[in-house]
Design a protein around this motif. Sequence first.
Motif, PDB file in Angstrom:
ATOM      1  N   PRO A  84      25.268 -89.695 -28.241  1.00 41.13           N
ATOM      2  CA  PRO A  84      25.857 -90.559 -27.209  1.00 41.13           C
ATOM      3  C   PRO A  84      25.516 -92.035 -27.389  1.00 41.13           C
ATOM      4  O   PRO A  84      26.288 -92.900 -26.979  1.00 41.13           O
ATOM      5  N   LEU A  85      24.368 -92.320 -28.014  1.00 42.34           N
ATOM      6  CA  LEU A  85      23.982 -93.719 -28.205  1.00 42.34           C
ATOM      7  C   LEU A  85      24.781 -94.375 -29.320  1.00 42.34           C
ATOM      8  O   LEU A  85      24.668 -95.572 -29.554  1.00 42.34           O
ATOM      9  N   LYS A  86      25.616 -93.576 -30.007  1.00 39.13           N
ATOM     10  CA  LYS A  86      26.578 -94.118 -30.973  1.00 39.13           C
ATOM     11  C   LYS A  86      27.997 -94.005 -30.419  1.00 39.13           C
ATOM     12  O   LYS A  86      28.971 -93.915 -31.156  1.00 39.13           O
ATOM     13  N   ASN A  87      28.070 -93.974 -29.096  1.00 32.79           N
ATOM     14  CA  ASN A  87      29.325 -94.000 -28.326  1.00 32.79           C
ATOM     15  C   ASN A  87      30.130 -92.705 -28.414  1.00 32.79           C
ATOM     16  O   ASN A  87      31.348 -92.708 -28.215  1.00 32.79           O
ATOM     17  N   SER A  88      29.465 -91.589 -28.673  1.00 35.13           N
ATOM     18  CA  SER A  88      30.153 -90.303 -28.645  1.00 35.13           C
ATOM     19  C   SER A  88      30.092 -89.711 -27.235  1.00 35.13           C
ATOM     20  O   SER A  88      29.063 -89.812 -26.549  1.00 35.13           O
ATOM     21  N   ALA A  89      31.175 -89.057 -26.811  1.00 30.07           N
ATOM     22  CA  ALA A  89      31.170 -88.339 -25.529  1.00 30.07           C
ATOM     23  C   ALA A  89      30.334 -87.070 -25.627  1.00 30.07           C
ATOM     24  O   ALA A  89      29.984 -86.479 -24.605  1.00 30.07           O
TER      25      ALA A  89
ATOM     26  N   PRO B 181      31.503 -82.221 -19.829  1.00 31.06           N
ATOM     27  CA  PRO B 181      31.978 -82.092 -21.218  1.00 31.06           C
ATOM     28  C   PRO B 181      33.389 -82.679 -21.341  1.00 31.06           C
ATOM     29  O   PRO B 181      34.370 -82.025 -20.996  1.00 31.06           O
ATOM     30  N   LEU B 182      33.466 -83.906 -21.800  1.00 27.89           N
ATOM     31  CA  LEU B 182      34.738 -84.638 -21.823  1.00 27.89           C
ATOM     32  C   LEU B 182      35.494 -84.363 -23.117  1.00 27.89           C
ATOM     33  O   LEU B 182      35.011 -84.659 -24.202  1.00 27.89           O
ATOM     34  N   ASP B 183      36.689 -83.778 -22.981  1.00 23.56           N
ATOM     35  CA  ASP B 183      37.542 -83.552 -24.145  1.00 23.56           C
ATOM     36  C   ASP B 183      38.972 -83.976 -23.819  1.00 23.56           C
ATOM     37  O   ASP B 183      39.216 -84.618 -22.791  1.00 23.56           O
TER      38      ASP B 183
ATOM     39  N   GLY C  31      39.862 -85.046 -20.083  1.00 22.11           N
ATOM     40  CA  GLY C  31      40.138 -86.478 -20.041  1.00 22.11           C
ATOM     41  C   GLY C  31      41.532 -86.786 -19.518  1.00 22.11           C
ATOM     42  O   GLY C  31      41.713 -87.663 -18.669  1.00 22.11           O
ATOM     43  N   ASN C  32      42.528 -86.064 -20.014  1.00 18.60           N
ATOM     44  CA  ASN C  32      43.909 -86.297 -19.570  1.00 18.60           C
ATOM     45  C   ASN C  32      44.084 -85.992 -18.085  1.00 18.60           C
ATOM     46  O   ASN C  32      44.757 -86.723 -17.358  1.00 18.60           O
ATOM     47  N   VAL C  33      43.485 -84.891 -17.620  1.00 20.81           N
ATOM     48  CA  VAL C  33      43.580 -84.540 -16.196  1.00 20.81           C
ATOM     49  C   VAL C  33      42.848 -85.572 -15.349  1.00 20.81           C
ATOM     50  O   VAL C  33      43.340 -85.987 -14.290  1.00 20.81           O
ATOM     51  N   ALA C  34      41.685 -86.017 -15.807  1.00 17.02           N
ATOM     52  CA  ALA C  34      40.923 -87.030 -15.061  1.00 17.02           C
ATOM     53  C   ALA C  34      41.729 -88.320 -14.912  1.00 17.02           C
ATOM     54  O   ALA C  34      41.708 -88.953 -13.851  1.00 17.02           O
ATOM     55  N   ARG C  35      42.451 -88.697 -15.948  1.00 14.09           N
ATOM     56  CA  ARG C  35      43.297 -89.897 -15.853  1.00 14.09           C
ATOM     57  C   ARG C  35      44.474 -89.662 -14.916  1.00 14.09           C
ATOM     58  O   ARG C  35      44.858 -90.551 -14.144  1.00 14.09           O
ATOM     59  N   LYS C  36      45.042 -88.479 -14.974  1.00 18.89           N
ATOM     60  CA  LYS C  36      46.167 -88.134 -14.103  1.00 18.89           C
ATOM     61  C   LYS C  36      45.761 -88.231 -12.631  1.00 18.89           C
ATOM     62  O   LYS C  36      46.550 -88.648 -11.770  1.00 18.89           O
ATOM     63  N   LEU C  37      44.504 -87.870 -12.348  1.00 17.70           N
ATOM     64  CA  LEU C  37      43.997 -87.883 -10.975  1.00 17.70           C
ATOM     65  C   LEU C  37      43.288 -89.194 -10.622  1.00 17.70           C
ATOM     66  O   LEU C  37      42.663 -89.294  -9.562  1.00 17.70           O
ATOM     67  N   ASN C  38      43.379 -90.178 -11.517  1.00 14.81           N
ATOM     68  CA  ASN C  38      42.753 -91.499 -11.313  1.00 14.81           C
ATOM     69  C   ASN C  38      41.233 -91.425 -11.171  1.00 14.81           C
ATOM     70  O   ASN C  38      40.621 -92.249 -10.487  1.00 14.81           O
TER      71      ASN C  38
ATOM     72  N   ARG D 157      39.516 -95.470 -18.560  1.00 12.08           N
ATOM     73  CA  ARG D 157      39.359 -95.736 -19.991  1.00 12.08           C
ATOM     74  C   ARG D 157      40.180 -94.753 -20.811  1.00 12.08           C
ATOM     75  O   ARG D 157      40.179 -93.546 -20.551  1.00 12.08           O
ATOM     76  N   LYS D 158      40.866 -95.242 -21.835  1.00 13.76           N
ATOM     77  CA  LYS D 158      41.792 -94.406 -22.604  1.00 13.76           C
ATOM     78  C   LYS D 158      41.102 -93.544 -23.653  1.00 13.76           C
ATOM     79  O   LYS D 158      41.545 -92.443 -23.947  1.00 13.76           O
ATOM     80  N   GLN D 159      40.015 -94.055 -24.261  1.00  8.42           N
ATOM     81  CA  GLN D 159      39.310 -93.278 -25.278  1.00  8.42           C
ATOM     82  C   GLN D 159      38.372 -92.271 -24.622  1.00  8.42           C
ATOM     83  O   GLN D 159      37.779 -92.554 -23.580  1.00  8.42           O
ATOM     84  N   ASN D 160      38.211 -91.114 -25.251  1.00 12.92           N
ATOM     85  CA  ASN D 160      37.232 -90.133 -24.784  1.00 12.92           C
ATOM     86  C   ASN D 160      35.906 -90.372 -25.501  1.00 12.92           C
ATOM     87  O   ASN D 160      35.542 -89.654 -26.431  1.00 12.92           O
TER      88      ASN D 160
END
Length: 255
Positions: free
Chosen positions: A158-163, A198-200, A204-211, A215-218
């Motif tokens: 995660p400290l290298k920006n991985s989800a 666990p963001l995948d 991620g797509n559902v979370a964006r759909k529900l506001n 952020r666009k990248q996972n």
Amino acid sequence: MKKSELKSFLDFKAEQYNTPEFIATDPVQIPHQFSKQEDIEIAGFLTATIAWGNRKSILNNANRLMDLLERSPHDFVINHSEDDLKKMANFVHRTFNGLDLEYFIKALQNIYLRHSGIEKIFSKYAETDNLQPAIHHFKKIFFELPHLSRTEKHVSDPLKNSAAKRINMYLRWMVRKDNCGVDFGLWDTLKPSQLSCPLDVHSGNVARKLNLLKRKQNDAKALQELDTVLRTLDPNDPVKYDFALFGLGVFEKLN
């Protein structure tokens, strides 16, 4: 949708999918084949490591992995010989191959014999409300033995920006107290409130759909954004909403 309505909706969906029936469709079924804590930990970690791609392939290869470990993951890890490791040579799941598996077995042996187990490492480096730095330290310890550089990509940082989706899923399995029989809640030294979703692609797509997420990248920044929102909905058990987001994405196609 108002925040109170969104919480009610997600609570309902989490309850709908956080059931014993979920196990049959999910990689969590692999560690559920065992009863000894160390067997569950090791089976869960190795299964989570290869949990990407086609779900049928994940389950088939995870079961093959357990066969290679002679259905006694902890005993095999602790007591294996070099000859035993030769059986791993032909194992392949996507980019995870037999050489990677050989190292993982050696690294797990090192962790249990010299670091008192996987839980001990995460407990040592856990922050009050966050396990992401602990994942970073776990990776450093996991790769303290001589190894091929290619193998490092199979444990995210995660400290290298991985989800760090797969290892966060593993931590959910081990830490979250689940009265429904899906997550194990084996590690009493850590709290569900410290977990991250666990963001995948699906969640991620559902979370964006529900506001819930802008952020666009996972990536790790998106994970922090989503964690912040989910912890306002349930500060004690924020990752129960993983069931809601995953279920809405995979089973209900809300993408």
